[in-house]
Scaffold this motif. Structure first.
Motif, short mmCIF file in Angstrom:
data_model
loop_
_atom_site.label_atom_id
_atom_site.label_comp_id
_atom_site.label_asym_id
_atom_site.label_seq_id
_atom_site.Cartn_x
_atom_site.Cartn_y
_atom_site.Cartn_z
N GLY A 96 -32.31 -17.89 1.95
CA GLY A 96 -32.22 -17.04 0.77
C GLY A 96 -33.07 -17.64 -0.33
N THR A 97 -32.45 -18.01 -1.42
CA THR A 97 -33.18 -18.65 -2.52
C THR A 97 -33.06 -20.16 -2.47
OG1 THR A 97 -31.26 -18.45 -3.98
CG2 THR A 97 -32.90 -16.65 -4.03
N ASP A 98 -32.25 -20.68 -1.57
CA ASP A 98 -32.04 -22.13 -1.47
C ASP A 98 -33.00 -22.75 -0.47
OD1 ASP A 98 -29.88 -22.12 -3.26
OD2 ASP A 98 -28.45 -21.65 -1.65
N VAL A 99 -33.30 -24.01 -0.71
CA VAL A 99 -34.05 -24.82 0.25
C VAL A 99 -33.06 -25.81 0.83
CG1 VAL A 99 -35.94 -26.45 0.57
CG2 VAL A 99 -36.20 -24.56 -1.04
N VAL A 100 -33.00 -25.88 2.15
CA VAL A 100 -32.06 -26.79 2.82
C VAL A 100 -32.84 -27.73 3.74
CG1 VAL A 100 -30.07 -25.23 2.70
CG2 VAL A 100 -31.59 -25.14 4.67
N VAL A 101 -32.24 -28.90 3.97
CA VAL A 101 -32.83 -29.87 4.89
C VAL A 101 -32.37 -29.52 6.29
CG1 VAL A 101 -32.89 -32.30 5.57
CG2 VAL A 101 -32.84 -31.70 3.16
N GLN A 102 -33.31 -29.44 7.20
CA GLN A 102 -33.01 -29.21 8.60
C GLN A 102 -33.47 -30.43 9.36
OE1 GLN A 102 -31.26 -26.80 10.17
NE2 GLN A 102 -31.57 -28.03 11.97
N ARG A 103 -32.55 -31.33 9.64
CA ARG A 103 -32.91 -32.54 10.36
C ARG A 103 -32.96 -32.27 11.86
NH1 ARG A 103 -29.82 -34.60 6.19
NH2 ARG A 103 -31.08 -35.86 4.81
N SER A 104 -33.77 -33.05 12.54
CA SER A 104 -33.85 -32.90 13.99
C SER A 104 -32.57 -33.39 14.63
CB SER A 104 -35.04 -33.69 14.53
OG SER A 104 -34.80 -35.06 14.43
N LYS A 105 -32.35 -32.96 15.86
CA LYS A 105 -31.15 -33.39 16.58
C LYS A 105 -31.18 -34.89 16.85
CE LYS A 105 -30.65 -28.95 18.96
NZ LYS A 105 -29.87 -28.27 18.01
N SER A 106 -32.34 -35.49 16.81
CA SER A 106 -32.47 -36.92 17.08
C SER A 106 -32.31 -37.78 15.82
CB SER A 106 -33.82 -37.20 17.73
OG SER A 106 -34.86 -36.87 16.84
N PHE A 107 -31.99 -37.16 14.68
CA PHE A 107 -31.94 -37.90 13.42
C PHE A 107 -30.93 -39.05 13.48
CE2 PHE A 107 -30.96 -38.58 8.91
CZ PHE A 107 -32.25 -38.75 8.43
N LEU A 108 -29.76 -38.81 14.06
CA LEU A 108 -28.75 -39.85 14.18
C LEU A 108 -29.28 -41.01 15.02
CD1 LEU A 108 -25.81 -40.83 13.75
CD2 LEU A 108 -25.23 -39.59 15.84
N PHE A 109 -29.97 -40.70 16.10
CA PHE A 109 -30.52 -41.75 16.96
C PHE A 109 -31.65 -42.51 16.26
CE2 PHE A 109 -28.71 -38.64 19.91
CZ PHE A 109 -27.76 -39.46 20.50
N ILE A 110 -32.40 -41.81 15.42
CA ILE A 110 -33.44 -42.47 14.63
C ILE A 110 -32.81 -43.50 13.70
CG2 ILE A 110 -35.14 -42.13 12.77
CD1 ILE A 110 -35.77 -39.38 14.09
N LEU A 111 -31.74 -43.10 12.99
CA LEU A 111 -31.07 -44.02 12.07
C LEU A 111 -30.46 -45.22 12.82
CD1 LEU A 111 -29.33 -41.59 9.57
CD2 LEU A 111 -31.40 -42.96 9.22
N LEU A 112 -29.84 -44.95 13.95
CA LEU A 112 -29.26 -46.05 14.73
C LEU A 112 -30.35 -46.98 15.28
CD1 LEU A 112 -26.43 -44.15 16.64
CD2 LEU A 112 -26.15 -45.84 14.80
#
Length: 166
Positions: A92-108
């Protein structure tokens, strides 16, 4: 002044790092699909920059070579997976962050690499200096990631405001 043994400091700093990192990972994993704005993107590095006050204490000070090296490793190496794993979309009028499914694994993965590096670097500089070096590394990582996020956010915001399809 209270004195702690170096082995106690190593164990305590590792446990503290794990608790903080896992808390941050948990918080990050719950922020998907929430609207973002420039403040939400830029305030974390500004807030983190207050940590540079640790270098007022002489025990935390490191050479410029260590500081610049840590910053550059954070900027060029550690931030890269975070940048690649973060995308924006408009809702809509908002911008949202769409992280990849691997984001948790990247952080770990980054946490694991950081822990291994911490053990290695502790052999060359003191424990407080190691904390300072890893703070600088984390700051370089966060700053590059957030500046890239801000650049992408501005681009998608301009497209949304101009009425273009994204």
């Amino acid at each position: 002044m209270l004195q702690f043994s170096p082995s106690f400091l190593q164990i305590g700093s590792t446990v503290g790092l794990l608790v903080i990192a896992l808390t941050a990972i948990l918080v990050r994993s719950r922020t998907n699909h929430r609207p973002v704005n420039a403040k939400k993107i830029l305030i974390p590095p500004l807030g983190m920059s207050t940590g540079f006050f640790m270098f007022v204490v002489p025990d935390f000070r490191v050479s410029w070579m260590w500081a610049v090296g840590a910053f550059l490793v954070g900027w060029f190496i550690f931030s890269y997976p975070l940048i690649r794993g973060t995308r924006f979309e408009h809702n809509g009028t908002d911008v949202v962050v769409q992280r990849s499914k691997s984001f948790l694994f990247i952080l770990l993965g980054l946490l694991l690499i950081r822990l291994l590096l911490h053990r290695f670097i502790e052999h060359y500089i003191t424990i407080p200096q190691t904390a300072g070096v890893f703070f600088i590394l984390a700051f370089g990582t966060l700053l590059h990631w957030r500046l890239d996020m801000y650049r992408k956010y501005r681009a998608i915001r301009e497209k949304v405001e101009s009425g273009s399809s994204v």
